[in-house]
Design a protein around this motif. Structure first.
Motif, short mmCIF file in Angstrom:
data_model
loop_
_atom_site.label_atom_id
_atom_site.label_comp_id
_atom_site.label_asym_id
_atom_site.label_seq_id
_atom_site.Cartn_x
_atom_site.Cartn_y
_atom_site.Cartn_z
N VAL A 136 0.87 -1.19 0.00
CA VAL A 136 0.00 0.00 0.00
C VAL A 136 0.90 1.23 0.00
CG1 VAL A 136 -1.65 1.29 1.43
CG2 VAL A 136 -1.93 -1.18 1.14
N ASP A 194 -14.14 9.26 -5.67
CA ASP A 194 -13.09 8.24 -5.81
C ASP A 194 -12.70 7.63 -4.47
OD1 ASP A 194 -12.71 8.71 -8.62
OD2 ASP A 194 -11.65 10.56 -8.07
N ILE A 195 -13.14 8.25 -3.38
CA ILE A 195 -12.76 7.79 -2.04
C ILE A 195 -13.81 6.82 -1.52
CG2 ILE A 195 -12.25 8.54 0.34
CD1 ILE A 195 -10.29 9.76 -1.66
N ILE A 246 -7.27 -2.17 2.85
CA ILE A 246 -7.08 -2.20 1.40
C ILE A 246 -6.63 -3.59 0.96
CG2 ILE A 246 -5.60 -1.33 -0.47
CD1 ILE A 246 -5.70 1.42 1.10
N CYS A 283 -11.96 -1.85 0.86
CA CYS A 283 -12.05 -0.58 0.14
C CYS A 283 -10.79 -0.46 -0.72
CB CYS A 283 -12.15 0.58 1.13
SG CYS A 283 -10.80 0.58 2.33
N THR A 284 -10.76 0.58 -1.55
CA THR A 284 -9.58 0.72 -2.43
C THR A 284 -8.79 1.98 -2.15
OG1 THR A 284 -10.82 1.98 -4.11
CG2 THR A 284 -10.82 -0.44 -4.31
N THR A 285 -9.47 3.04 -1.67
CA THR A 285 -8.84 4.35 -1.56
C THR A 285 -9.29 5.01 -0.28
OG1 THR A 285 -9.07 4.46 -3.97
CG2 THR A 285 -8.37 6.47 -2.84
N THR A 306 -3.71 4.05 -1.26
CA THR A 306 -4.29 3.04 -2.15
C THR A 306 -3.27 1.92 -2.33
OG1 THR A 306 -5.58 2.75 -4.18
CG2 THR A 306 -3.53 4.00 -4.37
N SER A 307 -3.64 0.90 -3.08
CA SER A 307 -2.74 -0.24 -3.23
C SER A 307 -1.51 0.15 -4.05
CB SER A 307 -3.48 -1.39 -3.92
OG SER A 307 -3.82 -1.01 -5.24
N ARG A 324 -1.87 0.29 -7.86
CA ARG A 324 -2.46 1.49 -8.46
C ARG A 324 -1.58 2.72 -8.28
NH1 ARG A 324 -7.67 2.99 -5.91
NH2 ARG A 324 -7.97 4.26 -7.77
#
Lengths: 147, 379
Positions: free
Chosen positions: B6, B46-47, B92, B97-99, B215-216, B219
């Motif tokens: 992350v 995006d969050i 994450i 979740c992603t972000t 994020t990851s 990404r």
């Protein structure tokens, strides 16, 4: 009752006992410093709770402290606050039985010179109200230690 | 967490810092959040994860128009944001979740939009510490130092060296509140607060905020800023009462959190290029250097006096000026994280050359809690 506190224009913050701490505050009214000791592992502890913080046993009982302690840490607070107009000690004392507690060191000058760490102390109690007496500590006097 | 999985892809502080009477507490959170989203090229839609302390994550999400699938309201004091980073990394990785947006905002100086603090009179600290007249952290957080000084023969000059060294760093930071050089004598002769601590050994009280977006790592490389990868994380708590610390010369929360982070990151202390240690008071960096294992017990005062943490030293520390000289709104941990990210990105006002690994170590309460984040320039 100390001279310093008699001069204070405000009152100390008052503790509000809970069922789990009532025995401690009942004790100070009677001039006793009540710790707790575990029946299973013999651990003596403070602050009060109805189980041993070391082994989680609920089998615990009151253990009255000797009142003898040493000065473990101390700052001299120069900011006026509830119950205090003048610079005063805020200390942590180490009881003979092991636990430590916060207190004020009274009946001596409120300076680091008069309050060297590890100095021997003994408990004294200040009556704040009908229901609360606060444990304070003062320099140990050899004649008064054996109580 | 999985090492390097992350990264921080957005990081920003509030537009202004210091005295900001035009913004309330939540306004400071939002200002920092908007700046961090702009930094990352993201919008609220995006969050999908939020984390904050001081206000609730519900306040934050609603105010910014975010509908999250992950919300973290961990509040253990000034290091809460280190714990948010740690939890976000795990979330994450777990696919919750992603972000994740992590925010801090505090009107510490101006007090705009600050709710009344209701002390619980029945808490153990209210019963067994408050009656003795402590006036906040300066009269409580400082107690362990007196034991440390007694055990290791340290003096107030050792504390003053911390303040002097950090003021020298602050001189390079245009946003720092205090930038004029000070001497050891200046520190010793400043207004007494809680003897032996003078005003210059205590942190500032200012307004401000900051925000991070994680994020990851997969990404992260697609974002406009250089990623700051999370290599290791740690957290722990010890006691809400400073009088009940097990050892007055060492913080259990520090040692547990630090050891966990270093083990996760698989690094040695010699690998660290840059260090932030939350300095609410001047003894914190001394405890931190020792409890994190950079030096042995009792060795930190000489380490600092010898210039190792100063510009050009072997371990540049608190390069933004720290809570003593840069800013301190109340929960400073966010600003330590921000400086670590700047140093990894290579954009700090007092940039250290070639920072590959940066450690950010925070404290919460009065040695009550701790969080440690280790950043890397590469995963």
């Amino acid at each position: 009752m100390t001279a310093d506190n008699a001069k204070a224009t405000t009152s100390r913050r008052m503790p509000m006992p809970t069922p789990e701490t009532q025995h401690f505050w009942d004790g100070t009214l009677e001039g006793e410093l009540r710790l707790q000791r575990c029946d299973d592992c013999a651990h003596t502890y403070f602050p009060p709770r109805p189980f041993c913080p070391k082994c989680a046993s609920r089998s615990v009982q009151i253990a009255v402290a000797s009142g003898r302690a040493t000065l473990h840490a101390c700052v001299i607070n120069h900011r006026p606050g509830p119950g205090f107009d003048e610079p005063h000690s805020i200390a942590v004392v180490e009881l003979e039985e092991g636990p430590r507690m916060m207190s004020n060191i009274v009946d001596c000058e409120q300076t680091h010179d008069a309050l060297p760490l590890d100095m021997p102390l003994e408990v004294t109690f200040e009556q704040l109200s009908d229901t609360i007496a606060l444990p304070l500590f003062k320099p140990a006097t050899s004649t008064e230690v054996a109580s | 967490m999985k090492r390097g999985s992350v990264a921080v892809v957005g990081a920003a502080e509030t537009t202004e810092m210091g005295k900001i009477p035009s913004l309330s507490t939540i306004g400071l959170h939002a200002d920092a959040a908007l700046n961090a989203m702009a930094d990352a090229g993201l919008s609220p839609s995006d969050i999908d994860g939020v984390a904050t302390a001081g206000i609730s994550p519900t306040d934050l999400a609603h105010y910014l128009g975010i509908t999250p699938t992950y919300a973290d309201g961990t509040a253990v004091g000034g290091c809460s944001f280190m714990l948010h980073v740690r939890h976000a990394a795990a979330a994450i990785n777990e696919g919750l979740c992603t972000t994740v947006l992590i925010t801090h905002g505090e009107s510490g100086r101006s007090g705009v939009g600050v709710g009344r603090r209701g002390a619980n009179a029945t808490s153990l600290s209210s019963q067994f510490e408050a009656p003795y007249g402590p006036m906040g952290p300066p009269t409580l957080f400082t107690l362990p130092w007196t034991r440390y000084a007694h055990e290791y023969g340290a003096s107030t000059v050792d504390l003053a060296n911390v303040a002097v060294t950090q003021r020298a760093w602050a001189a390079h930071n245009p946003r720092a509140k205090f930038r004029d050089p000070i001497t050891v004598d200046d520190v010793l002769n400043a207004k007494m607060i809680a003897d032996p601590f003078t005003m210059l050994l205590c942190c500032l009280v200012t307004d401000g905020g900051g925000a991070l977006i994680l994020t990851s790592a997969d990404r992260a490389k697609d974002f406009p800023q250089k990623p700051a990868y999370i290599l290791g994380t740690g957290e722990s708590v010890e006691t809400p009462m400073v009088s009940q610390m097990a050892d007055f010369t060492s913080s259990s929360a520090f040692t547990v959190s630090g050891a966990k982070a270093f083990a996760e990151a698989e690094i040695a202390h010699g690998d660290v290029d840059h260090l932030m240690i939350y300095d609410a008071f001047a003894h914190l960096p001394i405890f931190g250097l020792e409890d994190l294992g950079f030096v042995g017990k009792g060795e930190a005062p000489a380490f600092i006096a010898d210039g190792h943490t100063a510009m050009g030293g072997s371990l540049p520390m608190n390069t933004n000026g720290g809570g003593l000289s840069y800013m301190h709104s109340g929960m400073y941990g966010m600003y330590a994280l921000q400086e670590s990210v700047r140093q990894i990105r290579g954009i700090a006002p007092a940039q250290v050359d070639g920072v590959e690994i940066a450690v950010s170590h925070g404290v919460g309460g009065m040695f009550g809690a701790s969080g440690t984040i280790i950043f890397g320039a590469s995963a």
